[in-house]
Design a protein around this motif. Structure first.
Motif, PDB file in Angstrom:
ATOM      1  N   ASP A 169     -63.737  -9.813   1.396  1.00 38.06           N
ATOM      2  CA  ASP A 169     -62.913 -10.486   2.391  1.00 38.06           C
ATOM      3  C   ASP A 169     -62.898 -11.965   2.026  1.00 38.06           C
ATOM      4  O   ASP A 169     -63.832 -12.707   2.331  1.00 38.06           O
TER       5      ASP A 169
ATOM      6  N   GLN B  33     -51.564  -3.740   2.988  1.00 42.13           N
ATOM      7  CA  GLN B  33     -52.707  -4.639   3.024  1.00 42.13           C
ATOM      8  C   GLN B  33     -52.475  -5.834   2.092  1.00 42.13           C
ATOM      9  O   GLN B  33     -52.001  -5.667   0.971  1.00 42.13           O
ATOM     10  N   ASN B  34     -52.791  -7.016   2.574  1.00 38.28           N
ATOM     11  CA  ASN B  34     -52.772  -8.214   1.722  1.00 38.28           C
ATOM     12  C   ASN B  34     -54.183  -8.771   1.700  1.00 38.28           C
ATOM     13  O   ASN B  34     -54.655  -9.348   2.683  1.00 38.28           O
ATOM     14  N   TYR B  35     -54.854  -8.589   0.561  1.00 37.69           N
ATOM     15  CA  TYR B  35     -56.252  -8.969   0.475  1.00 37.69           C
ATOM     16  C   TYR B  35     -56.471 -10.364  -0.103  1.00 37.69           C
ATOM     17  O   TYR B  35     -57.608 -10.788  -0.303  1.00 37.69           O
TER      18      TYR B  35
ATOM     19  N   GLY C 257     -49.346  -7.080   0.592  1.00 37.42           N
ATOM     20  CA  GLY C 257     -48.621  -7.069   1.854  1.00 37.42           C
ATOM     21  C   GLY C 257     -47.201  -6.566   1.743  1.00 37.42           C
ATOM     22  O   GLY C 257     -46.525  -6.392   2.760  1.00 37.42           O
TER      23      GLY C 257
ATOM     24  N   LYS D 179     -48.107  -2.792  -1.026  1.00 36.48           N
ATOM     25  CA  LYS D 179     -48.926  -2.045  -0.065  1.00 36.48           C
ATOM     26  C   LYS D 179     -49.078  -2.913   1.175  1.00 36.48           C
ATOM     27  O   LYS D 179     -49.041  -4.150   1.084  1.00 36.48           O
TER      28      LYS D 179
ATOM     29  N   TYR E 113     -63.657  -4.090   0.267  1.00 38.01           N
ATOM     30  CA  TYR E 113     -62.680  -3.010   0.259  1.00 38.01           C
ATOM     31  C   TYR E 113     -62.694  -2.331  -1.107  1.00 38.01           C
ATOM     32  O   TYR E 113     -62.459  -2.980  -2.131  1.00 38.01           O
TER      33      TYR E 113
ATOM     34  N   TYR F 109     -52.112  -4.906  -3.595  1.00 36.84           N
ATOM     35  CA  TYR F 109     -52.462  -5.202  -2.198  1.00 36.84           C
ATOM     36  C   TYR F 109     -51.963  -6.603  -1.852  1.00 36.84           C
ATOM     37  O   TYR F 109     -52.735  -7.548  -1.694  1.00 36.84           O
TER      38      TYR F 109
END
Length: 389
Positions: A67, A120-122, A115, A118, A53, A113
């Motif tokens: 990922d 998304q939780n990476y 969650g 933003k 990402y 990031y």
């Protein structure tokens, strides 16, 4: 990592060997994602289809977030950590290994990031975070480990911590997210007694924290408190690149050195036990009471030596006595005694000396906070005098 199970350690070896040649141990951390730098993800994983990402935070345009839950990536991380431990665990050249590999800079966060900030939780799942940490614990049985965040995932593991926003986001605040908030909230107030604490002096503070004028307010809840942060964290070492890349003025440098000396251990011998005279060829009992007035223990079991120094400065009866400096807890004192053989020692006057050698053969020994340090022999503490009849 050049392939699924192949490695080229030359760059790491060169860095470690250069530090060791100066008599210094290395602290290391590996990353997959460093904002602003080329990716640290092994190419074979990228070519194998690992999802990544892009992001623009932290002025980034080159690195990418992998990922972290990808099965192939996790398997590769397992193998990498095992190989890293097989190569470096317990080596005298290594002081600390930080469990990186996860999050920005290997600091175990992907903010914003997360969650919440933003959607998304990476970050990897809790189970996969634990998997990586367990791999480090399995691979490193001797070398001290550290990870960025004190939290329930690592609380019960033999891993210390590194506060990389030191003296800015260290002391507890009402918002509850500073380093010491996490230590306190997870019941980790005493973990420093067995696992090391390291970190980095927050870069924006490095140029000003040792100046009488102090630093400007960078964050509303920012500490700007170096000594207070030292006392609360029991920190043993930290990075401060400004001191070496730019350098301090004379006055600020003196304060920076005092700040460095306030970290970690500080040993002093408070008593010496030895006879004033002995017979050549006999054995004597030699001892010392050693107190640690520092804020942290010394985490490695470096063993002491006792010797005699003759009138020409030569060492005689140089003997390993097995006293482990790691046995002297912070704020405590310990008595050590051992037998010293005088076999082969000629008649004459000697000074009895004590040293805790560095695990590196060319590294500086531990210095004691005593006026008798280095007086009879450089690198040795004088305990007293002995006449051999």
């Amino acid at each position: 990592m050049t392939g699924s199970n192949t490695f080229d350690w030359s760059t790491v070896d060169n860095a470690v060997n250069q530090a060791a040649a100066r008599g210094h141990q290395t602290a290391m951390r590996f990353y997959l994602d460093y904002p602003g730098r080329a990716t640290g993800i092994p190419q074979f994983l990228l070519q194998g289809g690992l999802k990544t990402y892009p992001y623009t935070e932290f002025d980034n345009s080159t690195s990418v977030i992998p990922d972290y839950n990808d099965a192939n990536l996790l398997s590769a991380i397992d193998r990498f950590i095992a190989a890293l431990g097989a190569r470096y665990d317990g080596k005298a050249q290594i002081g600390f290994v930080q469990a990186g590999l996860t999050g920005f800079w290997g600091e175990w966060h992907t903010y914003p990031y997360d969650g919440t900030t933003k959607p998304q939780n990476y970050m990897p799942t809790t189970a996969n975070q634990r998997r990586v940490l367990n791999a480090f614990v399995s691979a490193f049985k001797t070398t001290e480990l550290e990870v960025r965040n004190p939290d329930p995932v690592n609380a019960d593991l033999p891993i210390g911590y590194h506060d990389d926003s030191f003296a800015l986001e260290t002391k507890p605040v009402a918002a509850g997210w500073h380093f010491m908030n996490k230590i306190n909230d997870n019941g980790l107030q005493n973990k420093w007694k067995t696992q090391s604490i390291g970190g980095e002096l927050r870069p924006e503070l490095q140029s000003c924290i040792f100046s009488p004028a102090g630093c400007p307010v960078i964050e509303p809840d920012g500490d700007n408190d170096f000594p207070g942060s030292v006392q609360q964290t029991h920190i043993s070492w930290m990075m401060n690149h400004y001191a070496f890349q730019t350098g301090y003025s004379t006055a600020d440098r003196a304060r920076a050195l005092a700040g460095a000396k306030s970290l970690g251990y500080s040993f002093r011998a408070t008593r010496a036990y030895l006879p004033t005279s002995a017979t050549a060829g006999s054995s004597i009992t030699v001892g010392a009471s050693v107190q640690n007035i520092g804020i942290a223990p010394f985490y490695y079991p470096w063993a002491a030596r006792v010797a005699l120094v003759d009138s020409s400065g030569n060492l005689k009866a140089n003997t390993a006595v097995g006293w482990k400096i790691s046995d002297v807890a912070s704020g405590a004192s310990k008595d050590f005694t051992s037998s010293l053989s005088l076999t082969g020692v000629a008649k004459g006057s000697y000074r009895v000396v004590l040293q805790v050698p560095n695990a590196l053969s060319n590294g500086a020994p531990i210095r004691f906070a005593n006026a008798g340090q280095d007086t009879a022999k450089n690198g040795w503490l004088t305990l007293g005098s002995l006449t051999v009849n």
